[in-house]
Design a protein around this motif. Structure first.
Motif, PDB file in Angstrom:
ATOM      1  N   GLY A 238     -89.806  18.334  16.617  1.00 34.79           N
ATOM      2  CA  GLY A 238     -90.304  20.149  16.608  1.00 34.79           C
ATOM      3  C   GLY A 238     -89.702  20.597  18.171  1.00 34.79           C
ATOM      4  N   GLU A 239     -89.925  20.392  18.802  1.00 30.96           N
ATOM      5  CA  GLU A 239     -89.173  20.681  20.548  1.00 30.96           C
ATOM      6  C   GLU A 239     -87.703  20.974  19.983  1.00 30.96           C
ATOM      7  N   PHE A 240     -87.482  20.571  19.191  1.00 30.73           N
ATOM      8  CA  PHE A 240     -85.944  20.824  19.431  1.00 30.73           C
ATOM      9  C   PHE A 240     -85.097  21.827  17.588  1.00 30.73           C
ATOM     10  N   ALA A 241     -84.341  22.886  18.123  1.00 32.09           N
ATOM     11  CA  ALA A 241     -83.946  22.961  16.703  1.00 32.09           C
ATOM     12  C   ALA A 241     -83.146  22.484  15.825  1.00 32.09           C
ATOM     13  N   HIS A 242     -83.142  21.480  14.539  1.00 28.72           N
ATOM     14  CA  HIS A 242     -82.321  20.957  13.761  1.00 28.72           C
ATOM     15  C   HIS A 242     -82.491  20.904  12.052  1.00 28.72           C
ATOM     16  N   ARG A 243     -81.236  20.281  12.042  1.00 24.94           N
ATOM     17  CA  ARG A 243     -80.543  20.590  10.833  1.00 24.94           C
ATOM     18  C   ARG A 243     -80.843  19.510   9.428  1.00 24.94           C
ATOM     19  N   ILE A 247     -81.871  14.287  13.986  1.00 23.64           N
ATOM     20  CA  ILE A 247     -82.131  14.816  15.126  1.00 23.64           C
ATOM     21  C   ILE A 247     -82.973  13.249  15.343  1.00 23.64           C
ATOM     22  N   THR A 248     -82.442  12.504  16.538  1.00 22.61           N
ATOM     23  CA  THR A 248     -82.661  11.025  17.086  1.00 22.61           C
ATOM     24  C   THR A 248     -84.503  11.512  17.771  1.00 22.61           C
ATOM     25  N   LYS A 249     -84.631  10.392  16.555  1.00 24.82           N
ATOM     26  CA  LYS A 249     -86.171  10.098  16.326  1.00 24.82           C
ATOM     27  C   LYS A 249     -86.998   9.997  17.664  1.00 24.82           C
ATOM     28  N   PHE A 250     -88.588  10.511  18.213  1.00 26.68           N
ATOM     29  CA  PHE A 250     -88.915  10.070  19.533  1.00 26.68           C
ATOM     30  C   PHE A 250     -88.894   8.907  20.044  1.00 26.68           C
ATOM     31  N   GLU A 251     -89.036   8.227  19.330  1.00 25.71           N
ATOM     32  CA  GLU A 251     -89.173   6.313  18.967  1.00 25.71           C
ATOM     33  C   GLU A 251     -87.842   5.674  19.977  1.00 25.71           C
ATOM     34  N   VAL A 252     -86.686   6.468  18.881  1.00 25.55           N
ATOM     35  CA  VAL A 252     -85.702   6.061  19.132  1.00 25.55           C
ATOM     36  C   VAL A 252     -84.523   7.016  20.707  1.00 25.55           C
ATOM     37  N   GLY A 274     -75.331  16.339  17.009  1.00 26.07           N
ATOM     38  CA  GLY A 274     -75.722  16.878  16.791  1.00 26.07           C
ATOM     39  C   GLY A 274     -76.616  18.539  17.062  1.00 26.07           C
ATOM     40  N   SER A 275     -78.321  17.682  17.309  1.00 29.54           N
ATOM     41  CA  SER A 275     -79.022  18.818  17.725  1.00 29.54           C
ATOM     42  C   SER A 275     -78.709  18.603  19.341  1.00 29.54           C
ATOM     43  N   GLY A 276     -77.872  17.393  20.101  1.00 29.87           N
ATOM     44  CA  GLY A 276     -78.552  17.654  21.226  1.00 29.87           C
ATOM     45  C   GLY A 276     -79.750  17.707  22.028  1.00 29.87           C
ATOM     46  N   SER A 277     -80.685  16.609  21.261  1.00 32.88           N
ATOM     47  CA  SER A 277     -81.646  16.317  21.899  1.00 32.88           C
ATOM     48  C   SER A 277     -81.790  15.284  23.288  1.00 32.88           C
ATOM     49  N   VAL A 278     -80.759  14.448  22.292  1.00 35.82           N
ATOM     50  CA  VAL A 278     -80.843  13.430  23.825  1.00 35.82           C
ATOM     51  C   VAL A 278     -79.600  13.973  25.050  1.00 35.82           C
ATOM     52  N   ALA A 279     -78.805  14.946  24.692  1.00 37.17           N
ATOM     53  CA  ALA A 279     -78.570  15.779  26.144  1.00 37.17           C
ATOM     54  C   ALA A 279     -79.753  16.176  26.610  1.00 37.17           C
ATOM     55  N   VAL A 280     -80.375  17.043  26.095  1.00 37.69           N
ATOM     56  CA  VAL A 280     -80.859  17.916  26.658  1.00 37.69           C
ATOM     57  C   VAL A 280     -82.019  17.033  27.636  1.00 37.69           C
ATOM     58  N   THR A 295     -69.146  19.815  14.486  1.00 40.78           N
ATOM     59  CA  THR A 295     -69.330  21.187  13.565  1.00 40.78           C
ATOM     60  C   THR A 295     -69.771  22.406  14.913  1.00 40.78           C
ATOM     61  N   LEU A 296     -69.607  23.809  14.366  1.00 40.38           N
ATOM     62  CA  LEU A 296     -69.734  24.409  15.112  1.00 40.38           C
ATOM     63  C   LEU A 296     -70.954  25.044  15.069  1.00 40.38           C
ATOM     64  N   ASP A 297     -71.273  24.234  14.070  1.00 37.79           N
ATOM     65  CA  ASP A 297     -72.678  25.409  14.158  1.00 37.79           C
ATOM     66  C   ASP A 297     -74.020  24.406  14.812  1.00 37.79           C
ATOM     67  N   GLY A 298     -73.146  22.762  14.730  1.00 35.69           N
ATOM     68  CA  GLY A 298     -73.619  21.781  15.884  1.00 35.69           C
ATOM     69  C   GLY A 298     -73.454  22.166  16.984  1.00 35.69           C
ATOM     70  N   VAL A 299     -72.823  22.806  17.036  1.00 32.85           N
ATOM     71  CA  VAL A 299     -72.277  23.270  18.661  1.00 32.85           C
ATOM     72  C   VAL A 299     -73.179  24.329  19.518  1.00 32.85           C
ATOM     73  N   GLU A 300     -73.470  25.795  18.722  1.00 39.27           N
ATOM     74  CA  GLU A 300     -74.084  26.689  18.919  1.00 39.27           C
ATOM     75  C   GLU A 300     -75.611  26.545  18.972  1.00 39.27           C
ATOM     76  N   ARG A 301     -75.769  25.061  18.221  1.00 37.03           N
ATOM     77  CA  ARG A 301     -77.287  25.042  17.974  1.00 37.03           C
ATOM     78  C   ARG A 301     -77.505  23.631  19.403  1.00 37.03           C
ATOM     79  N   VAL A 302     -76.918  22.908  19.848  1.00 35.28           N
ATOM     80  CA  VAL A 302     -76.904  22.983  21.458  1.00 35.28           C
ATOM     81  C   VAL A 302     -76.925  23.034  22.190  1.00 35.28           C
ATOM     82  N   ARG A 303     -75.906  24.686  22.233  1.00 32.82           N
ATOM     83  CA  ARG A 303     -76.038  25.315  23.683  1.00 32.82           C
ATOM     84  C   ARG A 303     -77.663  26.242  22.827  1.00 32.82           C
ATOM     85  N   ALA A 304     -78.582  26.399  22.471  1.00 29.42           N
ATOM     86  CA  ALA A 304     -79.429  27.141  21.573  1.00 29.42           C
ATOM     87  C   ALA A 304     -80.468  25.967  22.775  1.00 29.42           C
ATOM     88  N   ASN A 305     -80.379  24.554  22.031  1.00 26.25           N
ATOM     89  CA  ASN A 305     -81.797  23.692  22.496  1.00 26.25           C
ATOM     90  C   ASN A 305     -81.396  24.514  24.177  1.00 26.25           C
TER      91      ASN A 305
END
Length: 424
Positions: A238-243, A247-252, A274-280, A295-305
């Motif tokens: 829930g700390e990340f915007a995702h579709r 999203i990579t689950k927190f245990e993984v 994807g959401s960029g959770s690992v990147a962030v 995907t373009l919407d994925g890129v924007e989601r990464v930047r937003a996160n």
């Protein structure tokens, strides 16, 4: 005793430092320092400081002679205890034999020239060191000072940071007058990385500041340097915007981060972000991060996160492995997507990763091919199947266990290079 005098950036010598220089029997320093020091006795021996080893040998030979022929004085730029000669002298002769008179460092002077505090700056030396560490620090942090050297100057730094959105402040000939005062040649130039890349800057550069000007003013600090690491990692989804739960689950993510080992000065790729959770999360731990998403919407989601968590992540739109050839080499890579192209993506990443590659996948069928790709690239491979059940509420104020989808996590680690002596 060995007296070490930091000439600062143009300030005159202190009375004690001047007295030490006047009583010197051996003076070691750069050509401009020796030329500017007017109180050196005519009888004093002079050694031009070029390569360090011959100068240290000359000091040792002078100290070994029994007769009292005066002091040993070493002239150095700025503060000699800040990325300076004090370290080498202390290692060779012992810190208790050093009498240090520090001057104002080039870093402090450069920040003063542009009117910025520097308690929150990250300082990195590229003098005689691999430039990529400095580049990765500049990518990850908004306020960095880089001590430059031959082959690691503003042009090379600018070429590596062309797409970073940073501004470079190049400070040249700080305190050009040496011990006698600042000279007229001092220059403070504010340029884009692209402008820096095409200039011949010459040998007079003292330090380069790399700034994200939207974030150079910070709150009051208690601890100097980069901000402390995050209080926690493997954040909730829930700390990340995702579709659609993509999203990579927190245990993984927790185990992936442990195997990636992101840290200051390193570069991490997040492929199929994807959401960029690992990147962030890698960026929160100090690394420079590039996230590749098709995907373009994925890129924007990464930047937003990334923006939501206050970190820098370079988001690249495109499909791996095609776009990877244009990226700087990574230290570690996380691969969270790929489909049928996954073995080819793993191969491309494993050939370029300096340290490790971590791959997450849900399909059992892909595990053998991924493992083979990691091993074929010379990595030591290991992995686990992660299966977890989370606490979930039920009516009546009771709790059940809700199983998450199982995920295979494989990782390849580049083995250390063994020396010939170790191999025998």
């Amino acid at each position: 005793m060995i007296t070490v005098v930091g000439t600062g950036t143009g300030a005159p010598l202190s009375p004690d430092a001047g007295a030490a220089l006047a009583g010197a029997g051996l003076v070691v320093g750069g050509r401009r320092h020796l030329a500017a020091a007017t109180t050196i006795p005519d009888t004093a021996e002079r050694v031009v400081l070029g390569p360090l080893a011959p100068a240290l040998d000359a000091i040792e030979q002078f100290l070994e002679k029994p007769e009292d022929r005066g002091r040993v004085v070493v002239l150095a730029s700025g503060d000699p205890g800040f990325f300076g000669i004090v370290r080498a002298l202390a290692e060779r002769f012992g810190a208790e034999r050093l009498e240090v008179h520090p001057g104002v460092s080039s870093v402090a002077t450069a920040f003063a020239r542009v009117g910025l505090t520097w308690d929150d700056a990250v300082i990195v030396s590229a003098h005689g060191r691999d430039l990529r560490t400095a580049v990765n620090v500049c990518r990850a942090h908004p306020k960095v000072a880089v001590l430059t050297g031959p082959g690691s100057g503003p042009a090379e730094l600018g070429a590596a940071l062309r797409c970073s959105g940073r501004v470079l402040v190049v400070a040249s000939a700080l305190g050009a007058g040496g011990v006698s005062g600042p000279g007229p040649g001092e220059r403070i130039e504010r340029v884009t990385p692209a402008e820096a890349a095409v200039r011949d800057w010459g040998p007079a550069v003292s330090v380069v500041l790399c700034l994200d000007e939207s974030r150079v003013l910070s709150t009051v600090r208690t601890v100097a340097g980069p901000p402390p690491g995050p209080a926690q990692w493997a954040l909730e989804e829930g700390e990340f915007a995702h579709r659609d739960s993509m999203i990579t689950k927190f245990e993984v993510r927790a185990l992936a981060l442990a195997r990636l080992g992101p840290r200051l000065g390193e570069h991490v790729w997040d492929i199929g972000a994807g959401s960029g959770s690992v990147a962030v999360e890698c960026a929160r731990l100090g690394a420079a991060v590039t996230a590749v998403e098709k995907t373009l919407d994925g890129v924007e989601r990464v930047r937003a996160n990334a923006a939501a968590h206050g970190v820098d992540v370079t988001a690249v739109h495109g499909a791996a492995p095609t776009v990877l050839s244009d990226l700087p080499d990574p230290d570690a890579v996380f691969i969270g997507g790929g489909g049928r192209e996954l073995p080819a993506i793993v191969t491309a990443c494993a050939r370029r990763a300096r340290r490790s590659v971590v791959v997450a996948m849900a399909a059992l069928d892909r595990v053998p091919a991924v493992r083979d790709a990691l091993v074929a690239a010379g990595l030591d491979c290991d992995g686990v199947l992660l299966q977890s059940s989370r606490l979930a509420p039920l009516p009546g104020d009771v709790t059940r266990l809700a199983a998450t989808n199982p995920v295979f996590l494989l990782w390849g680690v580049r083995p250390p290079v063994r020396s010939e002596g170790a191999a025998q």
